[in-house]
Design an enzyme around this catalytic site. Structure first.
Site, PDB file in Angstrom:
ATOM      1  N   LEU A  52     -44.684   6.462 -10.185  1.00  0.00           N
ATOM      2  CA  LEU A  52     -43.890   5.418 -10.840  1.00  0.00           C
ATOM      3  C   LEU A  52     -42.992   4.849  -9.759  1.00  0.00           C
ATOM      4  CD1 LEU A  52     -42.769   7.008 -14.253  1.00  0.00           C
ATOM      5  CD2 LEU A  52     -44.490   5.243 -13.892  1.00  0.00           C
ATOM      6  N   ASP A  53     -42.875   3.528  -9.684  1.00  0.00           N
ATOM      7  CA  ASP A  53     -42.004   2.886  -8.702  1.00  0.00           C
ATOM      8  C   ASP A  53     -40.580   3.396  -8.855  1.00  0.00           C
ATOM      9  OD1 ASP A  53     -44.197   1.373  -7.941  1.00  0.00           O
ATOM     10  OD2 ASP A  53     -43.620  -0.338  -9.177  1.00  0.00           O
ATOM     11  N   ARG A  54     -39.809   3.241  -7.804  1.00  0.00           N
ATOM     12  CA  ARG A  54     -38.426   3.726  -7.801  1.00  0.00           C
ATOM     13  C   ARG A  54     -37.623   3.189  -8.980  1.00  0.00           C
ATOM     14  NH1 ARG A  54     -34.555   3.665  -2.666  1.00  0.00           N
ATOM     15  NH2 ARG A  54     -36.574   4.174  -1.825  1.00  0.00           N
ATOM     16  N   THR A  56     -38.818   2.101 -11.863  1.00  0.00           N
ATOM     17  CA  THR A  56     -39.514   2.270 -13.144  1.00  0.00           C
ATOM     18  C   THR A  56     -39.076   3.576 -13.787  1.00  0.00           C
ATOM     19  OG1 THR A  56     -41.411   1.013 -12.356  1.00  0.00           O
ATOM     20  CG2 THR A  56     -41.771   2.447 -14.254  1.00  0.00           C
ATOM     21  N   HIS A 134     -47.531  -1.456  -7.310  1.00  0.00           N
ATOM     22  CA  HIS A 134     -46.696  -2.439  -8.021  1.00  0.00           C
ATOM     23  C   HIS A 134     -47.520  -3.317  -8.965  1.00  0.00           C
ATOM     24  CE1 HIS A 134     -43.052  -1.432  -5.874  1.00  0.00           C
ATOM     25  NE2 HIS A 134     -43.598  -1.696  -4.716  1.00  0.00           N
TER      26      HIS A 134
END
Length: 189
Positions: A52-54, A56, A134
């Site tokens: 998971l992106d930072r 998110t 992303h």
């Protein structure tokens, strides 16, 4: 006392990942998802399944069962991930068709078709079965919408426990493990 002990040979953890935490085992400059797990609950080999992106939030499964992690991530399994998305610009019904057709990024990279359900003018639920870098943000940008909040609420049959506060975790229940049973390559428990 002479009675057999039953349990799991592996660890299965549901984390409600907060924004600002990186999905990594170690990072010299940022807090990682493993930093959120108490030392007493960590086993050797515990790792996040997927990324998971930072910025998110939401559902992240951690396990020390490499085979399960592999089965949940390989494209052939087509494990669906579901996200709640909030956009800056209003969503339009034409966005539903664009996502269903498969978004094409600048440079020609094509995404698999995804299901977009508009909840209200700025909120949607997105279901997809791949995980490019992303990807969700890029998909929305391709239809002229900037994502301002992103939260994963499901991964395959596993749904985020909404009573789990951001930054908290718990071990999977027996029922949740049963839901994951089709992804096990051997009998667990």
């Amino acid at each position: 006392e002479g009675a057999p002990i039953s349990g799991f040979s592996h660890q299965y953890v549901m984390l409600n990942k907060p924004a600002g935490v990186v999905t990594a085992l170690t990072d010299a400059t940022c807090k990682t998802v493993l930093d959120l797990i108490n030392d007493r609950d960590k086993t050797e080999g515990l790792y996040p399944v997927g990324r998971l992106d930072r910025d998110t939030e939401g559902l992240l499964l951690l396990t020390d069962n490499g085979q399960l992690g592999y089965q949940l991530l390989i494209p052939e399994k087509k494990v669906t991930k579901v996200y709640e998305v909030t956009t800056k610009e209003p969503l339009e019904t034409t966005d539903i068709a664009a996502f269903a057709a498969g978004i094409v990024f600048i440079g020609g990279e094509m995404c698999k078709p995804a299901q977009l359900e508009i909840v209200d003018a700025h909120r949607a639920r997105l279901s997809l079965s791949e995980g490019k870098f992303h990807q969700v943000k890029k998909m929305f940008l391709s239809v002229g919408k900037k994502v301002i909040h992103l939260k994963r609420i499901a991964m395959g049959p596993l749904e985020l426990d909404e009573s789990l506060p951001l930054g908290s975790y718990r071990f999977l229940t027996q029922q949740e493990l049963q839901l994951l049973k089709p992804y096990f390559t051997y009998k667990e428990g």
